[in-house]
Design a protein around this motif. Sequence first.
Motif, PDB file in Angstrom:
ATOM      1  N   TYR A 175       0.838  -1.188   0.000  1.00 38.04           N
ATOM      2  CA  TYR A 175       0.000   0.000   0.000  1.00 38.04           C
ATOM      3  C   TYR A 175       0.875   1.241   0.000  1.00 38.04           C
ATOM      4  N   ASP A 176       1.854   1.271   0.881  1.00 34.02           N
ATOM      5  CA  ASP A 176       2.754   2.407   0.966  1.00 34.02           C
ATOM      6  C   ASP A 176       3.621   2.555  -0.280  1.00 34.02           C
ATOM      7  N   GLU A 177       4.110   1.434  -0.795  1.00 32.90           N
ATOM      8  CA  GLU A 177       5.080   1.455  -1.890  1.00 32.90           C
ATOM      9  C   GLU A 177       4.438   1.609  -3.257  1.00 32.90           C
ATOM     10  N   VAL A 178       3.274   0.984  -3.446  1.00 30.93           N
ATOM     11  CA  VAL A 178       2.711   0.818  -4.787  1.00 30.93           C
ATOM     12  C   VAL A 178       1.448   1.645  -5.008  1.00 30.93           C
ATOM     13  N   VAL A 179       0.608   1.786  -3.969  1.00 33.21           N
ATOM     14  CA  VAL A 179      -0.711   2.381  -4.150  1.00 33.21           C
ATOM     15  C   VAL A 179      -0.709   3.879  -3.933  1.00 33.21           C
ATOM     16  N   LEU A 180      -0.059   4.352  -2.868  1.00 33.86           N
ATOM     17  CA  LEU A 180      -0.096   5.777  -2.554  1.00 33.86           C
ATOM     18  C   LEU A 180       0.711   6.579  -3.568  1.00 33.86           C
ATOM     19  N   PRO A 181       0.190   7.733  -3.974  1.00 34.74           N
ATOM     20  CA  PRO A 181       0.918   8.545  -4.972  1.00 34.74           C
ATOM     21  C   PRO A 181       2.138   9.234  -4.359  1.00 34.74           C
TER      22      PRO A 181
END
Length: 280
Positions: free
Chosen positions: A274-280
């Motif tokens: 989530y932190d690495e891939v999803v958040l802009p």
Amino acid sequence: MTLSLNQWTTRCWSVAEAVDGCVRHGLEAIGLWRQNVADQGLAESVKLVRDAGLRVSSLCRGGFLTTSGEAFAEALDDNRRAIDEAAELEAACLVMVVGGLPGVRPGEPLAAGASRDLAGARERVAEALSELAPYAGERGVKLALEPLHPIYCPDRAVLSTLGQALDLSLAYPEEQVGVVVDTFHVWWDPRVFEDIARAGRRIASYQVCDYLHPLPEDVLLGRGMMGDGVIDFKPITQAVLAAGYSGDVEVEIFNADVWAADPDEVMATMKARYDEVVLP
């Protein structure tokens, strides 16, 4: 936006176990499924969530509204029960998977006499929504129409694009009917960014998982952990944020390997991705 566990991602966990897992891993919200809530008991599920201080980001699911006659009346009754359950849980929305062609059963071979009337099936969804939206509004529940990838049009959802779902929602107040942006289902759509902007505050739920390539034989299980497939998440997340969405981001994964893994390991990976891939 904050991270939420959709219960189906850790499918082996009961409501009690999933709530405990969310608390243990520092999540603030959980997406629940009706059958799991029924197994735990509605009152007990409400108590578990509230005692843990969690939000219910969504309840899955209502829908399957494309039948006719007695079956259609039964579907409406079941959806009214689902709305009542969502109200008790104070869920941010009730996710609506609207159903496929009448007589076409999910995952089963095409039966003799199955309907091919796609336009009629979509009309039936609109008819059902005219019955259910006011009922939901009276109970403070938002119906969230979820378009599914076109591979599921025959048996699960005759709404295949965000634009279709949004157009259907516009006849109702935004507090009654909204839409789901699920990356697995919308990433391919050339109009997705335009329709996310158009949806604005009608976005009732943002769900993320990846689209695996190649898909497994059972395409229902082709949803992967973010970063394991072909989706570029950051532009979609940025568009959802720019549209004004400030709710929870649910990770909803249907995948046999994920389900077989240690749920705590799944949660840890989910948070990292989530932190690495999803958040802009």
